[in-house]
Write a protein that holds these residues in place. Structure first.
Motif, mmCIF file in Angstrom:
data_model
loop_
_atom_site.group_PDB
_atom_site.id
_atom_site.type_symbol
_atom_site.label_atom_id
_atom_site.label_comp_id
_atom_site.label_asym_id
_atom_site.label_seq_id
_atom_site.Cartn_x
_atom_site.Cartn_y
_atom_site.Cartn_z
ATOM 1 N N SER A 122 -22.368 47.153 116.603
ATOM 2 C CA SER A 122 -22.749 47.261 118.002
ATOM 3 C C SER A 122 -23.602 46.058 118.378
ATOM 4 O O SER A 122 -24.272 45.468 117.544
ATOM 5 N N PHE A 123 -23.537 45.709 119.644
ATOM 6 C CA PHE A 123 -24.359 44.636 120.188
ATOM 7 C C PHE A 123 -25.431 45.244 121.050
ATOM 8 O O PHE A 123 -25.192 46.229 121.764
ATOM 9 N N ALA A 124 -26.599 44.655 121.000
ATOM 10 C CA ALA A 124 -27.716 45.109 121.822
ATOM 11 C C ALA A 124 -28.519 43.890 122.251
ATOM 12 O O ALA A 124 -28.392 42.819 121.671
ATOM 13 N N THR A 125 -29.302 44.072 123.272
ATOM 14 C CA THR A 125 -30.189 43.008 123.719
ATOM 15 C C THR A 125 -31.591 43.569 123.806
ATOM 16 O O THR A 125 -31.784 44.751 124.051
ATOM 17 N N ILE A 126 -32.543 42.738 123.534
ATOM 18 C CA ILE A 126 -33.943 43.196 123.527
ATOM 19 C C ILE A 126 -34.596 42.815 124.827
ATOM 20 O O ILE A 126 -34.417 41.757 125.339
ATOM 21 N N TYR A 157 -24.863 38.903 125.796
ATOM 22 C CA TYR A 157 -24.496 40.306 125.980
ATOM 23 C C TYR A 157 -23.697 40.499 127.272
ATOM 24 O O TYR A 157 -22.712 41.247 127.290
ATOM 25 N N ALA A 158 -24.084 39.813 128.330
ATOM 26 C CA ALA A 158 -23.378 39.928 129.611
ATOM 27 C C ALA A 158 -21.920 39.498 129.468
ATOM 28 O O ALA A 158 -21.018 40.132 130.039
ATOM 29 N N THR A 210 -26.007 46.319 113.712
ATOM 30 C CA THR A 210 -26.361 45.948 115.075
ATOM 31 C C THR A 210 -26.641 44.463 115.101
ATOM 32 O O THR A 210 -27.344 43.940 114.238
ATOM 33 N N VAL A 211 -26.073 43.805 116.104
ATOM 34 C CA VAL A 211 -26.326 42.388 116.330
ATOM 35 C C VAL A 211 -27.085 42.297 117.648
ATOM 36 O O VAL A 211 -26.559 42.668 118.704
ATOM 37 N N PHE A 212 -28.323 41.853 117.569
ATOM 38 C CA PHE A 212 -29.148 41.702 118.758
ATOM 39 C C PHE A 212 -28.911 40.310 119.319
ATOM 40 O O PHE A 212 -29.110 39.319 118.614
#
Length: 103
Positions: free
Chosen positions: A99-103, A75-76, A67-69
């Motif tokens: 996967s990409f995620a945002t905090i 992310y947008a 995962t890449v935060f």
């Protein structure tokens, strides 16, 4: 107050990056090769398309999933199917179990 003035960096191998990019709001260029831990880049809204491609292509093959935060702005771009170059990074990442995620 912590200030980060990194404009670019090159990371190779299994380096522990926990907290490395904390508050790095001006970070633009990042080159990874053989990374094998989740990446936390949520403070860096200016990461370039080339950097994101390098991150995806630099994942160690020994790492099953990752995962890449990222910052919400990054992310947008990745999630927008109309932004074809950035969205391709997202689809390429999925093929490599990133996967990409945002905090």
């Amino acid at each position: 107050m912590h200030t980060c003035r990194i404009s670019g960096t090159h990371i190779v191998g299994n380096t522990d990056l926990t907290g490395t990019f904390y508050n790095c709001r001006a970070l633009r260029n990042l080159y990874f090769k053989g990374w094998d831990k989740d990446l936390y880049l949520e403070y860096s809204p200016l990461l370039t398309l080339e950097s994101m491609r390098n991150i995806v292509n630099g994942k160690a093959s020994s790492m099953a999933t990752a995962t890449v935060f990222v910052h919400p702005d990054v992310y947008a771009k990745l999630a927008d199917p109309e932004n074809t170059e950035w969205h391709k990074v997202l689809t390429d990442a999925l093929e490599k179990n990133i996967s990409f995620a945002t905090i």
